[in-house]
Structure formats: structure tokens, C-alpha cells
Write an enzyme that holds these catalytic residues in place. Structure first.
Site, PDB file in Angstrom:
ATOM      1  CG  ASP A   9     -29.262  40.880 -20.266  1.00  0.00           C
ATOM      2  OD1 ASP A   9     -27.997  40.088 -19.930  1.00  0.00           O
ATOM      3  OD2 ASP A   9     -29.279  41.498 -19.509  1.00  0.00           O
ATOM      4  CG  ASP A  11     -30.256  37.034 -16.221  1.00  0.00           C
ATOM      5  OD1 ASP A  11     -30.935  35.509 -16.346  1.00  0.00           O
ATOM      6  OD2 ASP A  11     -28.838  36.312 -16.128  1.00  0.00           O
ATOM      7  N   GLY A  46     -26.353  42.398 -14.196  1.00  0.00           N
ATOM      8  CA  GLY A  46     -25.212  42.277 -15.164  1.00  0.00           C
ATOM      9  C   GLY A  46     -24.081  41.568 -14.768  1.00  0.00           C
ATOM     10  CB  VAL A  47     -22.045  42.359 -12.181  1.00  0.00           C
ATOM     11  CG1 VAL A  47     -20.478  42.026 -11.260  1.00  0.00           C
ATOM     12  CG2 VAL A  47     -22.323  44.422 -11.663  1.00  0.00           C
ATOM     13  NE  ARG A  49     -22.568  31.428 -11.180  1.00  0.00           N
ATOM     14  CZ  ARG A  49     -22.068  30.510 -11.210  1.00  0.00           C
ATOM     15  NH1 ARG A  49     -21.797  29.553 -10.960  1.00  0.00           N
ATOM     16  NH2 ARG A  49     -22.851  30.070 -12.568  1.00  0.00           N
ATOM     17  CB  SER A 114     -26.098  33.594 -17.297  1.00  0.00           C
ATOM     18  OG  SER A 114     -26.393  32.849 -15.519  1.00  0.00           O
ATOM     19  CE  LYS A 115     -18.406  30.364 -16.319  1.00  0.00           C
ATOM     20  NZ  LYS A 115     -17.632  31.779 -15.080  1.00  0.00           N
ATOM     21  CG  ASN A 116     -26.919  28.734 -13.672  1.00  0.00           C
ATOM     22  OD1 ASN A 116     -26.486  27.979 -14.186  1.00  0.00           O
ATOM     23  ND2 ASN A 116     -26.970  29.932 -13.236  1.00  0.00           N
ATOM     24  CG  ASP A 168     -31.742  43.907 -17.204  1.00  0.00           C
ATOM     25  OD1 ASP A 168     -30.923  43.501 -17.534  1.00  0.00           O
ATOM     26  OD2 ASP A 168     -31.659  43.836 -15.964  1.00  0.00           O
TER      27      ASP A 168
HETATM   28  C1  BG6 Z   1     -25.794  38.016 -15.514  1.00  0.00           C
HETATM   29  C2  BG6 Z   1     -26.927  38.498 -14.585  1.00  0.00           C
HETATM   30  O1  BG6 Z   1     -26.789  37.955 -16.800  1.00  0.00           O
HETATM   31  O2  BG6 Z   1     -25.507  36.741 -15.185  1.00  0.00           O
HETATM   32  C3  BG6 Z   1     -26.239  38.542 -12.952  1.00  0.00           C
HETATM   33  O3  BG6 Z   1     -27.190  39.739 -14.239  1.00  0.00           O
HETATM   34  C4  BG6 Z   1     -25.155  37.526 -12.515  1.00  0.00           C
HETATM   35  O4  BG6 Z   1     -27.229  38.651 -11.746  1.00  0.00           O
HETATM   36  C5  BG6 Z   1     -24.724  36.702 -13.682  1.00  0.00           C
HETATM   37  O5  BG6 Z   1     -24.782  37.485 -11.983  1.00  0.00           O
HETATM   38  C6  BG6 Z   1     -24.174  35.478 -13.483  1.00  0.00           C
HETATM   39  O6  BG6 Z   1     -25.008  34.832 -13.472  1.00  0.00           O
HETATM   40  P1  BG6 Z   1     -24.479  32.849 -13.186  1.00  0.00           P
HETATM   41  O7  BG6 Z   1     -25.506  31.854 -13.482  1.00  0.00           O
HETATM   42  O8  BG6 Z   1     -23.382  33.100 -14.136  1.00  0.00           O
HETATM   43  O9  BG6 Z   1     -24.154  33.327 -12.097  1.00  0.00           O
HETATM   44 MG    MG Z   2     -29.959  42.079 -17.299  1.00  0.00          MG
END
Ligand code: BG6
Ligand code: MG
Length: 215
Positions: A9, A11, A46-47, A49, A114-116, A168
């Protein structure tokens, strides 16, 4: 025991972007007059957006248009934070662990909701140490479904039982277990206690030690 790869993972595991997600949501919640504490945020680790925002709304109904606007606003705040990320923002032990995997000939992938994730990985400068990236664009069903980690394992060309997932988040450990992966949880037992092995962080964890602990 055959372990051929690790799926991380991102983040809260390799870098502290979990804090930036929190700050982004906190700013939005304050602007909207929604009560939201650091403790509430633990359930958001981990949840994805949209599901995160629904948890913050705690049952309050808003239009789809407003939901979209709020998600976009939080993401803008998050993007402002991650624009500043640099290689020194890797968490202690993360770079060394990735290098130990390379040296041992094991594979490494990212499995992040995450999309980022792509931008964060690029700014951290760890792309060359990774064999695959599965992120918020890769699958429909996010954690706790196992799909993202299965996607990462498939990209590595490995079976789940030959891979270790490092997470995490409670939902992340659940997702990995559902997919038949071995698991390392980083953080307090209350959060990641379902993992096969739990460490406070990667700081003092070496690959040979982790492999012994998992055996
Ligand atoms: C997860 C994070 O990795 O990515 C979450 O733990 C977050 O907190 C999720 O909401 C989605 O991320 P993003 O960047 O697509 O909004
Ligand atoms: Mg995480």
C-alpha cells in the site's frame, strides 16, 4: 515457504500521505460545518474517495452534484499537499526495504486505492524500484475486496500465496487476507492486528527478518 514478491500500500506505508488525506478531508469538513476528528479519520484509512466522504457525512444526504463538488474540492487540497512531496518524504526504512527486495531478486508492486498514486510515486522517485503499479484506476471494487491486490499480483505474474501485502489499514489487511495473500500490518494492533505479522513501521524491519517472521 516461497515468497516471490511484495505488494505495498502507498499512503501510510511508504510515505505519510495518510496525513495529507486527513488534512484535505478536515479542511473540507470544517468548511461544511461537519464534525470530523483525527479519531474519525482512522476509519477512512485505505477507503476510496467517495466512500470516505460518505463516512464523513455520517448519513447526511446531499445531492450527487454536491458530492462530486466536495470530492473535487478535497482532491484539490490533497494535490496542493502532494505537489511538495520529494524523495526525503519516504518513511524511515521504506527505501532500504525496496532496495533489499531488488538485491534479493524479489518483485515489488504498489496496491493503492488512490487515483493520485502515480504522481506520489513519481515525486518520491521510487518508480525504478517497482515492477508494477495498481491504483485507484485499476479495478472497480476497492478494498476490502481483494481485487486491487489480485490485479497487482497478476501484473507481477505471481500467485497471491507467493506474495506479501504490506498495509496500514484495517480494510487493506482484510482485502489481502480475502485474496489469499500473506500480510504485514504496520501500526497499532487495534488497526492491523489481523495481519500475520505486525510492526510499528518499516523503520527497523529488514527483509531477512520479515521473511523469518512470516515463516
Ligand atoms: C487510499 C487512502 O490509499 O486512497 C485513502 O488511504 C484515500 O485515504 C484513497 O481516500 C483514495 O485516494 P484518492 O487520492 O483517489 O482520493
Ligand atoms: Mg494506507
Amino acid at each position: 515457504m516461497t515468497i516471490k514478491g511484495f505488494i505495498f500500500d502507498l499512503d501510510g506505508v511508504l510515505t505519510d500521505t495518510a496525513e495529507y488525506h486527513f488534512r484535505g478531508w478536515k479542511r473540507l469538513a470544517d468548511e461544511e460545518g461537519l464534525p470530523f476528528t483525527r479519531e474519525d479519520n482512522e476509519a477512512l484509512r485505505g477507503v476510496p474517495r467517495r466512500e470516505s466522504l460518505l463516512l464523513i457525512l455520517k448519513g447526511k444526504t446531499v445531492s450527487e452534484e454536491k458530492l462530486q463538488e466536495m470530492m473535487e474540492r478535497k482532491n484539490q487540497y490533497y494535490l496542493e499537499f502532494i505537489h511538495e512531496i520529494k524523495p526525503s518524504d519516504l518513511l524511515p526504512g521504506a527505501l532500504r526495504f525496496l532496495e533489499e527486495l531488488r538485491a534479493a531478486g524479489l518483485k515489488a508492486a504498489i496496491g493503492s486505492a488512490s487515483k493520485n498514486a502515480g504522481e506520489v510515486i513519481e515525486r518520491l522517485g521510487i518508480g525504478s524500484l517497482l515492477d508494477a503499479i495498481s491504483d485507484g484506476h485499476s479495478v472497480e471494487r476497492q478494498k476490502p475486496a481483494p481485487d486491487l491486490f489480485l490485479h497487482a499480483a497478476a501484473q507481477l505474474g505471481l500467485n497471491p500465496h507467493d506474495c506479501v501485502v504490506v498495509e496500514d489499514a484495517t480494510v487493506g489487511i482484510a482485502a489481502a487476507r480475502a485474496g489469499g495473500f500473506r500480510t504485514i500490518g504496520l501500526g497499532p494492533k487495534e488497526r492491523v492486528g489481523e495481519a500475520d505479522v505486525v510492526y510499528p513501521s518499516l523503520e527497523n524491519v529488514h527483509l531477512d527478518q520479515a521473511l523469518r517472521d512470516l515463516a
